[in-house]
Design a protein around this motif. Structure first.
Motif, PDB file in Angstrom:
ATOM      1  N   PRO A 137      28.884  -1.946  -7.024  1.00  0.00           N
ATOM      2  CA  PRO A 137      27.487  -1.983  -7.494  1.00  0.00           C
ATOM      3  C   PRO A 137      27.210  -0.919  -8.553  1.00  0.00           C
ATOM      4  O   PRO A 137      27.574   0.246  -8.382  1.00  0.00           O
ATOM      5  N   ARG A 138      26.595  -1.328  -9.656  1.00  0.00           N
ATOM      6  CA  ARG A 138      26.199  -0.409 -10.725  1.00  0.00           C
ATOM      7  C   ARG A 138      24.680  -0.334 -10.837  1.00  0.00           C
ATOM      8  O   ARG A 138      24.125   0.699 -11.152  1.00  0.00           O
ATOM      9  N   ARG A 139      24.021  -1.459 -10.599  1.00  0.00           N
ATOM     10  CA  ARG A 139      22.556  -1.493 -10.586  1.00  0.00           C
ATOM     11  C   ARG A 139      22.138  -2.673  -9.715  1.00  0.00           C
ATOM     12  O   ARG A 139      22.921  -3.584  -9.474  1.00  0.00           O
ATOM     13  N   TRP A 140      20.898  -2.630  -9.274  1.00  0.00           N
ATOM     14  CA  TRP A 140      20.393  -3.686  -8.405  1.00  0.00           C
ATOM     15  C   TRP A 140      18.884  -3.737  -8.532  1.00  0.00           C
ATOM     16  O   TRP A 140      18.227  -2.763  -8.872  1.00  0.00           O
ATOM     17  N   GLY A 141      18.393  -4.927  -8.259  1.00  0.00           N
ATOM     18  CA  GLY A 141      16.955  -5.114  -8.288  1.00  0.00           C
ATOM     19  C   GLY A 141      16.355  -4.695  -6.959  1.00  0.00           C
ATOM     20  O   GLY A 141      17.062  -4.258  -6.050  1.00  0.00           O
ATOM     21  N   PRO A 142      15.081  -4.871  -6.821  1.00  0.00           N
ATOM     22  CA  PRO A 142      14.468  -4.555  -5.534  1.00  0.00           C
ATOM     23  C   PRO A 142      14.893  -5.588  -4.486  1.00  0.00           C
ATOM     24  O   PRO A 142      15.286  -6.701  -4.823  1.00  0.00           O
ATOM     25  N   ILE A 143      14.804  -5.194  -3.238  1.00  0.00           N
ATOM     26  CA  ILE A 143      14.948  -6.152  -2.150  1.00  0.00           C
ATOM     27  C   ILE A 143      13.615  -6.894  -2.111  1.00  0.00           C
ATOM     28  O   ILE A 143      12.563  -6.302  -1.934  1.00  0.00           O
ATOM     29  N   ALA A 144      13.688  -8.196  -2.319  1.00  0.00           N
ATOM     30  CA  ALA A 144      12.472  -8.971  -2.568  1.00  0.00           C
ATOM     31  C   ALA A 144      12.295 -10.091  -1.555  1.00  0.00           C
ATOM     32  O   ALA A 144      13.249 -10.564  -0.943  1.00  0.00           O
ATOM     33  N   THR A 145      11.054 -10.504  -1.414  1.00  0.00           N
ATOM     34  CA  THR A 145      10.716 -11.728  -0.693  1.00  0.00           C
ATOM     35  C   THR A 145       9.755 -12.508  -1.563  1.00  0.00           C
ATOM     36  O   THR A 145       9.015 -11.944  -2.366  1.00  0.00           O
ATOM     37  N   GLY A 146       9.759 -13.803  -1.408  1.00  0.00           N
ATOM     38  CA  GLY A 146       8.850 -14.652  -2.162  1.00  0.00           C
ATOM     39  C   GLY A 146       7.465 -14.648  -1.543  1.00  0.00           C
ATOM     40  O   GLY A 146       7.246 -14.168  -0.438  1.00  0.00           O
ATOM     41  N   GLY A 147       6.541 -15.175  -2.283  1.00  0.00           N
ATOM     42  CA  GLY A 147       5.167 -15.256  -1.811  1.00  0.00           C
ATOM     43  C   GLY A 147       4.190 -15.142  -2.964  1.00  0.00           C
ATOM     44  O   GLY A 147       4.564 -15.250  -4.132  1.00  0.00           O
ATOM     45  N   PHE A 148       2.967 -14.885  -2.608  1.00  0.00           N
ATOM     46  CA  PHE A 148       1.897 -14.792  -3.595  1.00  0.00           C
ATOM     47  C   PHE A 148       1.707 -13.364  -4.077  1.00  0.00           C
ATOM     48  O   PHE A 148       1.922 -12.414  -3.313  1.00  0.00           O
ATOM     49  N   PRO A 149       1.238 -13.194  -5.319  1.00  0.00           N
ATOM     50  CA  PRO A 149       0.824 -11.855  -5.748  1.00  0.00           C
ATOM     51  C   PRO A 149      -0.350 -11.413  -4.856  1.00  0.00           C
ATOM     52  O   PRO A 149      -1.121 -12.249  -4.381  1.00  0.00           O
ATOM     53  N   PRO A 150      -0.483 -10.107  -4.612  1.00  0.00           N
ATOM     54  CA  PRO A 150      -1.534  -9.640  -3.702  1.00  0.00           C
ATOM     55  C   PRO A 150      -2.944 -10.150  -4.026  1.00  0.00           C
ATOM     56  O   PRO A 150      -3.706 -10.495  -3.137  1.00  0.00           O
ATOM     57  N   GLU A 151      -3.245 -10.266  -5.317  1.00  0.00           N
ATOM     58  CA  GLU A 151      -4.595 -10.702  -5.693  1.00  0.00           C
ATOM     59  C   GLU A 151      -4.867 -12.163  -5.348  1.00  0.00           C
ATOM     60  O   GLU A 151      -6.030 -12.597  -5.353  1.00  0.00           O
ATOM     61  N   LEU A 152      -3.831 -12.930  -5.030  1.00  0.00           N
ATOM     62  CA  LEU A 152      -4.014 -14.348  -4.674  1.00  0.00           C
ATOM     63  C   LEU A 152      -3.773 -14.614  -3.188  1.00  0.00           C
ATOM     64  O   LEU A 152      -3.785 -15.759  -2.754  1.00  0.00           O
ATOM     65  N   ALA A 153      -3.562 -13.583  -2.432  1.00  0.00           N
ATOM     66  CA  ALA A 153      -3.146 -13.766  -1.040  1.00  0.00           C
ATOM     67  C   ALA A 153      -4.285 -13.742  -0.021  1.00  0.00           C
ATOM     68  O   ALA A 153      -4.058 -13.545   1.148  1.00  0.00           O
ATOM     69  N   ASP A 154      -5.514 -13.953  -0.430  1.00  0.00           N
ATOM     70  CA  ASP A 154      -6.579 -13.910   0.563  1.00  0.00           C
ATOM     71  C   ASP A 154      -6.608 -15.099   1.413  1.00  0.00           C
ATOM     72  O   ASP A 154      -6.354 -16.058   1.605  1.00  0.00           O
TER      73      ASP A 154
END
Length: 154
Positions: A137-154
């Motif tokens: 490993p030289r670089r890596w992205g964030p550990i991510a999960t899918g879903g809605f952006p916070p402003e759309l998650a109500d």
């Protein structure tokens, strides 16, 4: 029903390796001769040195690609499609028989634990002419999960 909020957790190497060691399924991405990506579903492990290891055969496209250009990426997936994932970019090397046999023992231990007969396993790796890919490993992205952006998650 509440919407799931997407996550993107930036982590340092120790947390990345912990995440990777808890999984074993991914996509290894190499570059074809024309520069287009080649994705290969793989079972992977992480060795004691923190390298991602994949058992393979020397005839496979991923191996041919890595012998030409050793940059590669692994997308580590969760068994649940909606689970967390991460992309790891790095430099890969291909190790062939006979030098691959002991690293393949380490690969097996990382993925499946102890084998009931290591001599038999080693002999099978030689007979099958198995190779091992090691991705540092030289670089890596964030550990991510899918879903809605916070402003759309109500």
């Amino acid at each position: 029903m509440p919407r799931k909020i997407a996550t993107a957790d930036v982590v340092e190497l120790p947390r990345l390796l912990e995440f990777l060691r808890a999984r074993s399924q991914g996509l290894l991405i190499t570059s074809r001769a024309d520069g287009r990506p080649q994705a290969s579903p793989v079972t992977y492990g992480v060795d004691e040195a923190g390298r991602i290891v994949v058992s393979t055969y020397p005839q496979r496209a991923k191996v041919r690609n890595l012998r030409r250009a050793n940059d590669a990426s692994l997308v580590a997936l969760s068994s649940d499609f909606d689970g967390p994932w991460v992309q790891v970019d790095g430099t890969a090397e291909v190790i062939d028989v006979p030098d691959s046999v002991e690293p393949l023992v380490d690969y097996f231990r990382a993925v499946a634990g102890e084998h009931p007969d290591w001599a038999e396993y080693r002999q099978a790796m030689v007979e099958q002419n198995k190779s091992l890919v090691r991705l540092t490993p030289r670089r890596w992205g964030p550990i991510a999960t899918g879903g809605f952006p916070p402003e759309l998650a109500d």
